[in-house]
Design a protein around this motif. Structure first.
Motif, short mmCIF file in Angstrom:
data_model
loop_
_atom_site.label_atom_id
_atom_site.label_comp_id
_atom_site.label_asym_id
_atom_site.label_seq_id
_atom_site.Cartn_x
_atom_site.Cartn_y
_atom_site.Cartn_z
N ASP A 44 0.81 -1.21 0.00
CA ASP A 44 0.00 0.00 0.00
C ASP A 44 0.85 1.27 0.00
OD1 ASP A 44 -2.38 -1.47 -0.02
OD2 ASP A 44 -2.36 -1.65 2.16
N ILE A 45 1.94 1.26 0.76
CA ILE A 45 2.79 2.46 0.80
C ILE A 45 4.13 2.22 0.10
CG2 ILE A 45 1.72 3.41 2.86
CD1 ILE A 45 4.14 2.43 4.46
N LEU A 46 4.24 1.06 -0.55
CA LEU A 46 5.44 0.71 -1.32
C LEU A 46 6.71 0.83 -0.49
CD1 LEU A 46 4.52 2.33 -4.74
CD2 LEU A 46 4.15 -0.02 -3.98
N LYS A 47 6.76 -0.01 0.54
CA LYS A 47 7.91 -0.04 1.44
C LYS A 47 8.26 -1.50 1.73
CE LYS A 47 7.59 0.49 5.97
NZ LYS A 47 7.38 1.06 7.30
N VAL A 48 9.55 -1.77 1.84
CA VAL A 48 10.03 -3.11 2.18
C VAL A 48 10.93 -3.01 3.40
CG1 VAL A 48 11.47 -5.04 1.44
CG2 VAL A 48 9.90 -3.97 -0.18
N GLU A 49 10.66 -3.85 4.40
CA GLU A 49 11.53 -3.96 5.56
C GLU A 49 12.23 -5.31 5.47
OE1 GLU A 49 9.68 -2.52 9.44
OE2 GLU A 49 7.95 -2.86 8.12
N CYS A 50 13.54 -5.28 5.45
CA CYS A 50 14.33 -6.50 5.36
C CYS A 50 15.13 -6.68 6.64
CB CYS A 50 15.25 -6.44 4.15
SG CYS A 50 16.22 -7.94 3.93
N PHE A 51 14.82 -7.75 7.38
CA PHE A 51 15.54 -8.08 8.60
C PHE A 51 16.58 -9.13 8.24
CE2 PHE A 51 11.27 -6.79 9.62
CZ PHE A 51 11.44 -5.91 10.66
N ARG A 52 17.87 -8.83 8.50
CA ARG A 52 18.96 -9.75 8.14
C ARG A 52 19.67 -10.23 9.40
NH1 ARG A 52 20.23 -5.83 3.80
NH2 ARG A 52 19.27 -6.74 1.96
N ARG A 53 19.87 -11.54 9.45
CA ARG A 53 20.57 -12.13 10.60
C ARG A 53 22.04 -11.73 10.56
NH1 ARG A 53 19.24 -16.46 13.78
NH2 ARG A 53 17.63 -17.17 12.34
N VAL A 54 22.54 -11.22 11.67
CA VAL A 54 23.95 -10.85 11.76
C VAL A 54 24.64 -11.58 12.91
CG1 VAL A 54 23.74 -8.60 10.65
CG2 VAL A 54 23.42 -8.78 13.12
N GLY A 55 23.92 -12.42 13.59
CA GLY A 55 24.44 -13.23 14.69
C GLY A 55 23.37 -14.21 15.11
N ASP A 56 23.65 -15.01 16.12
CA ASP A 56 22.68 -16.01 16.56
C ASP A 56 21.35 -15.40 16.96
OD1 ASP A 56 24.43 -18.08 16.08
OD2 ASP A 56 25.15 -18.17 18.14
N GLN A 57 21.38 -14.30 17.69
CA GLN A 57 20.16 -13.66 18.18
C GLN A 57 20.04 -12.21 17.75
OE1 GLN A 57 17.79 -15.36 19.98
NE2 GLN A 57 19.03 -17.19 19.66
N GLN A 58 20.81 -11.80 16.75
CA GLN A 58 20.85 -10.40 16.37
C GLN A 58 20.46 -10.23 14.90
OE1 GLN A 58 24.68 -8.65 17.03
NE2 GLN A 58 23.90 -6.59 16.93
N TRP A 59 19.66 -9.17 14.64
CA TRP A 59 19.16 -8.89 13.29
C TRP A 59 19.34 -7.42 12.99
CZ3 TRP A 59 16.79 -12.70 10.24
CH2 TRP A 59 16.58 -13.92 10.88
N ASP A 60 19.76 -7.11 11.77
CA ASP A 60 19.80 -5.73 11.26
C ASP A 60 18.55 -5.51 10.42
OD1 ASP A 60 22.19 -4.93 12.40
OD2 ASP A 60 23.38 -5.33 10.61
N THR A 61 18.09 -4.27 10.37
CA THR A 61 16.92 -3.94 9.56
C THR A 61 17.31 -2.92 8.50
OG1 THR A 61 15.49 -4.25 11.49
CG2 THR A 61 14.56 -3.06 9.62
N VAL A 62 16.92 -3.20 7.27
CA VAL A 62 17.12 -2.26 6.16
C VAL A 62 15.74 -1.97 5.59
CG1 VAL A 62 18.19 -1.88 3.91
CG2 VAL A 62 19.38 -3.25 5.63
N ILE A 63 15.43 -0.68 5.41
CA ILE A 63 14.14 -0.28 4.86
C ILE A 63 14.36 0.28 3.46
CG2 ILE A 63 12.15 1.25 5.12
CD1 ILE A 63 12.59 1.06 8.16
#
Length: 100
Positions: A44-63
């Motif tokens: 609807d608002i043309l947005k993508v959130e990508c959560f990427r694993r960077v460790g066992d329990q850690q995630w980075d987010t790229v929008i």
């Protein structure tokens, strides 16, 4: 809700379950050690959130937003936002089970 899956990436598109997708559903998928990316696409608002694993329990987010190519590092794919949204549309003749 329609879902498009390419292991080790999980892409989810939903009009009504955004909070659940970012919360409990993500927590469940995050337990899968093979999952490298979890992607939420808001058509609807043309947005993508990508959560990427960077460790066992850690995630980075790229929008990503309109005009930016989306990078799926886990599968070596880069594509325009429009292509991702079009790929999420499932044919009407698929069983309801595939849509839930």
């Amino acid at each position: 809700m329609n879902i498009w899956v390419i292991p080790p990436t999980r892409a989810v598109r939903s009009n009504t379950t955004a909070d659940f997708d970012r919360g409990d559903k993500f927590k469940g998928y995050a337990l899968l050690t093979s999952l490298e990316e979890y992607v939420l696409i808001d058509q609807d608002i043309l947005k993508v959130e990508c959560f990427r694993r960077v460790g066992d329990q850690q995630w980075d987010t790229v929008i990503y937003s309109v005009g930016e190519p989306i990078t799926f590092k886990s599968i070596g794919l880069e594509c325009p936002l429009k292509t991702c949204i079009e790929a999420l549309v499932l044919p009407e003749d698929l069983p309801l089970l595939m849509k839930s």
